[in-house]
Design a protein around this motif. Sequence first.
Motif, PDB file in Angstrom:
ATOM      1  N   LYS A  32       0.818  -1.211   0.000  1.00 10.05           N
ATOM      2  CA  LYS A  32       0.000   0.000   0.000  1.00 10.05           C
ATOM      3  C   LYS A  32       0.856   1.267   0.000  1.00 10.05           C
ATOM      4  O   LYS A  32       0.628   2.189  -0.780  1.00 10.05           O
ATOM      5  N   LYS A  33       1.860   1.303   0.857  1.00 12.54           N
ATOM      6  CA  LYS A  33       2.700   2.502   0.939  1.00 12.54           C
ATOM      7  C   LYS A  33       3.454   2.738  -0.367  1.00 12.54           C
ATOM      8  O   LYS A  33       3.504   3.865  -0.875  1.00 12.54           O
ATOM      9  N   SER A  34       4.011   1.667  -0.924  1.00  9.05           N
ATOM     10  CA  SER A  34       4.760   1.805  -2.179  1.00  9.05           C
ATOM     11  C   SER A  34       3.843   2.235  -3.317  1.00  9.05           C
ATOM     12  O   SER A  34       4.217   3.058  -4.148  1.00  9.05           O
ATOM     13  N   ARG A  35       2.636   1.679  -3.360  1.00 10.63           N
ATOM     14  CA  ARG A  35       1.704   2.010  -4.427  1.00 10.63           C
ATOM     15  C   ARG A  35       1.234   3.461  -4.324  1.00 10.63           C
ATOM     16  O   ARG A  35       1.124   4.169  -5.332  1.00 10.63           O
ATOM     17  N   GLU A  36       0.950   3.926  -3.095  1.00 14.45           N
ATOM     18  CA  GLU A  36       0.520   5.312  -2.911  1.00 14.45           C
ATOM     19  C   GLU A  36       1.626   6.282  -3.310  1.00 14.45           C
ATOM     20  O   GLU A  36       1.364   7.312  -3.950  1.00 14.45           O
ATOM     21  N   ASN A  37       2.879   5.995  -2.923  1.00 13.94           N
ATOM     22  CA  ASN A  37       3.996   6.861  -3.295  1.00 13.94           C
ATOM     23  C   ASN A  37       4.193   6.893  -4.805  1.00 13.94           C
ATOM     24  O   ASN A  37       4.479   7.949  -5.386  1.00 13.94           O
ATOM     25  N   MET A  38       4.019   5.738  -5.451  1.00 14.43           N
ATOM     26  CA  MET A  38       4.173   5.691  -6.894  1.00 14.43           C
ATOM     27  C   MET A  38       3.097   6.526  -7.581  1.00 14.43           C
ATOM     28  O   MET A  38       3.372   7.268  -8.537  1.00 14.43           O
ATOM     29  N   LEU A  39       1.853   6.450  -7.086  1.00 14.30           N
ATOM     30  CA  LEU A  39       0.762   7.235  -7.676  1.00 14.30           C
ATOM     31  C   LEU A  39       1.000   8.726  -7.482  1.00 14.30           C
ATOM     32  O   LEU A  39       0.726   9.541  -8.388  1.00 14.30           O
ATOM     33  N   ARG A  93       1.481  11.455 -10.524  1.00 10.60           N
ATOM     34  CA  ARG A  93       0.701  12.691 -10.674  1.00 10.60           C
ATOM     35  C   ARG A  93       1.608  13.915 -10.732  1.00 10.60           C
ATOM     36  O   ARG A  93       1.382  14.841 -11.537  1.00 10.60           O
ATOM     37  N   GLN A  94       2.639  13.949  -9.883  1.00 11.83           N
ATOM     38  CA  GLN A  94       3.570  15.071  -9.914  1.00 11.83           C
ATOM     39  C   GLN A  94       4.329  15.118 -11.243  1.00 11.83           C
ATOM     40  O   GLN A  94       4.552  16.212 -11.795  1.00 11.83           O
ATOM     41  N   THR A  95       4.715  13.965 -11.730  1.00 12.48           N
ATOM     42  CA  THR A  95       5.426  13.918 -13.017  1.00 12.48           C
ATOM     43  C   THR A  95       4.547  14.443 -14.142  1.00 12.48           C
ATOM     44  O   THR A  95       5.006  15.236 -14.991  1.00 12.48           O
ATOM     45  N   ASP A  96       3.284  14.030 -14.168  1.00 15.01           N
ATOM     46  CA  ASP A  96       2.363  14.513 -15.205  1.00 15.01           C
ATOM     47  C   ASP A  96       2.143  16.019 -15.090  1.00 15.01           C
ATOM     48  O   ASP A  96       2.075  16.726 -16.106  1.00 15.01           O
ATOM     49  N   SER A  97       2.051  16.502 -13.854  1.00 13.01           N
ATOM     50  CA  SER A  97       1.851  17.938 -13.651  1.00 13.01           C
ATOM     51  C   SER A  97       3.060  18.747 -14.144  1.00 13.01           C
ATOM     52  O   SER A  97       2.908  19.760 -14.853  1.00 13.01           O
ATOM     53  N   ILE A  98       4.263  18.313 -13.782  1.00 13.31           N
ATOM     54  CA  ILE A  98       5.473  19.030 -14.217  1.00 13.31           C
ATOM     55  C   ILE A  98       5.630  18.930 -15.731  1.00 13.31           C
ATOM     56  O   ILE A  98       6.067  19.889 -16.391  1.00 13.31           O
ATOM     57  N   ARG A  99       5.252  17.788 -16.312  1.00 16.99           N
ATOM     58  CA  ARG A  99       5.353  17.643 -17.760  1.00 16.99           C
ATOM     59  C   ARG A  99       4.422  18.641 -18.461  1.00 16.99           C
ATOM     60  O   ARG A  99       4.796  19.248 -19.480  1.00 16.99           O
ATOM     61  N   ARG A 100       3.245  18.843 -17.928  1.00 18.96           N
ATOM     62  CA  ARG A 100       2.335  19.844 -18.511  1.00 18.96           C
ATOM     63  C   ARG A 100       2.911  21.251 -18.375  1.00 18.96           C
ATOM     64  O   ARG A 100       2.821  22.065 -19.303  1.00 18.96           O
ATOM     65  N   GLU A 101       3.498  21.528 -17.207  1.00 23.75           N
ATOM     66  CA  GLU A 101       4.112  22.845 -17.023  1.00 23.75           C
ATOM     67  C   GLU A 101       5.276  23.046 -17.982  1.00 23.75           C
ATOM     68  O   GLU A 101       5.471  24.149 -18.543  1.00 23.75           O
ATOM     69  N   LEU A 102       6.061  21.988 -18.189  1.00 26.16           N
ATOM     70  CA  LEU A 102       7.200  22.092 -19.110  1.00 26.16           C
ATOM     71  C   LEU A 102       6.713  22.329 -20.536  1.00 26.16           C
ATOM     72  O   LEU A 102       7.268  23.178 -21.261  1.00 26.16           O
ATOM     73  N   ASN A 103       5.677  21.613 -20.935  1.00 27.33           N
ATOM     74  CA  ASN A 103       5.134  21.819 -22.281  1.00 27.33           C
ATOM     75  C   ASN A 103       4.607  23.235 -22.463  1.00 27.33           C
ATOM     76  O   ASN A 103       4.799  23.872 -23.519  1.00 27.33           O
ATOM     77  N   ALA A 104       3.942  23.723 -21.383  1.00 29.60           N
ATOM     78  CA  ALA A 104       3.431  25.101 -21.458  1.00 29.60           C
ATOM     79  C   ALA A 104       4.577  26.102 -21.536  1.00 29.60           C
ATOM     80  O   ALA A 104       4.505  27.101 -22.273  1.00 29.60           O
ATOM     81  N   ALA A 105       5.658  25.835 -20.793  1.00 29.65           N
ATOM     82  CA  ALA A 105       6.806  26.748 -20.823  1.00 29.65           C
ATOM     83  C   ALA A 105       7.484  26.735 -22.188  1.00 29.65           C
ATOM     84  O   ALA A 105       7.902  27.794 -22.711  1.00 29.65           O
ATOM     85  N   ILE A 106       7.599  25.552 -22.798  1.00 26.74           N
ATOM     86  CA  ILE A 106       8.209  25.469 -24.133  1.00 26.74           C
ATOM     87  C   ILE A 106       7.362  26.235 -25.143  1.00 26.74           C
ATOM     88  O   ILE A 106       7.885  26.974 -26.004  1.00 26.74           O
ATOM     89  N   THR A 107       6.042  26.086 -25.034  1.00 26.75           N
ATOM     90  CA  THR A 107       5.148  26.843 -25.932  1.00 26.75           C
ATOM     91  C   THR A 107       5.286  28.340 -25.692  1.00 26.75           C
ATOM     92  O   THR A 107       5.284  29.150 -26.639  1.00 26.75           O
ATOM     93  N   GLY A 108       5.432  28.723 -24.399  1.00 26.20           N
ATOM     94  CA  GLY A 108       5.595  30.149 -24.078  1.00 26.20           C
ATOM     95  C   GLY A 108       6.874  30.727 -24.659  1.00 26.20           C
ATOM     96  O   GLY A 108       6.893  31.876 -25.118  1.00 26.20           O
ATOM     97  N   VAL A 109       7.945  29.947 -24.642  1.00 25.38           N
ATOM     98  CA  VAL A 109       9.206  30.414 -25.243  1.00 25.38           C
ATOM     99  C   VAL A 109       9.032  30.648 -26.737  1.00 25.38           C
ATOM    100  O   VAL A 109       9.489  31.660 -27.302  1.00 25.38           O
TER     101      VAL A 109
END
Length: 355
Positions: A226-233, A237-253
């Motif tokens: 349970k602990k390992s699965r929750e940390n992985m999830l 989610r954080q990885t997907d969020s940062i990836r969206r921010e990175l894509n938005a930043a690349i578009t902004g540049v």
Amino acid sequence: MEKNSIDNDEISLKELIVKIKEWFDYLLSQWKIILLIAVIGATLGLIYSFMKKPTYTATMTFALEDEKSGGGIGGALGLASSFGLDLGGSGGSVFSGANLAEFFKSRSMVEKTLLRPVMVDGKTISLVEMYIQNNDWRKNWEKNPRLTKLEFIPNANRERFTRIQDSILGVIYKNLLNSALTVGQKDKKVAIISIDVVSANELFSKYFCEALAKEVSDFYIDTKSKKSRENMLILERQTDSIRRELNAAITGVAVANDNTFNLNPALNVRRAPSARRQVDVQANTAILTELVKQTELAKVTLRKDTPLIQIIDKPILPLAKERFGKAKGILYGGFLFGFLTVFILTIIKFLKQII
């Protein structure tokens, strides 16, 4: 003095022999009664052997994962902890060894197993319903209107059960625990646990054994990982969020560069948005790189924690059959009744002598 003590010993020994002979002669004089009751006992034992249904034993063995087999992942877990991330890998000791064997016999696991669906004669019913049918309980319930309409639907919500349903499940649980279910380690030095289920119905023994192992295995895996699965999830989610921010930043540049195309070199203020976007791209790239590493470590940890129970042997039809034989019934019944008769006659004679 010594001669008198020897004479007393000889006298007491002679008296003992006389007493034994007296008792033996008394029991021998009652041989007709003893033989008659022994024959009655042998007859009852023979009748019992005909009435006693054969039992079937389903056996399943499995091995526990070695908790010390962490290997080289310890360094990766240490690296992850340095960033404030707990990737698990240390839980589950409460389920090890004898604790897990007792967990198989817990009421919650047995009741959940009884509510699992099985296919019997082309119909899907619960194991508890199959147990009730095997023991012909419904014939005794026909006179009670509260019990005639009682049903145990497969995968039913346990919290909505009535008091009567709780009582019936409690009786079945005690019966299974006392006479049907055996869980333990055959050798304490070997981490192999065996489950034995004994019943008069071959299919029930097999189905219940497999369902109990499945129920405990699922709960074991979910709890320990349970602990390992929750940390992985969380990391995903954080990885997907940062990836969206990175894509938005690349578009902004790109947008900022388009706005400053052929711009007068003297107007540096107009280039500030593009510079800020470049900083966002670099920062998000670094964060995303680290999160991807931690996510992969979390996946490795989760895979390590998931295979907790390794099945070795499963029950295969036909199961081992044990029958109370006719010869055994005659022998046990005759010996038991004969012994009781001798015991009772001995007590009667002893009481008569005292009186």
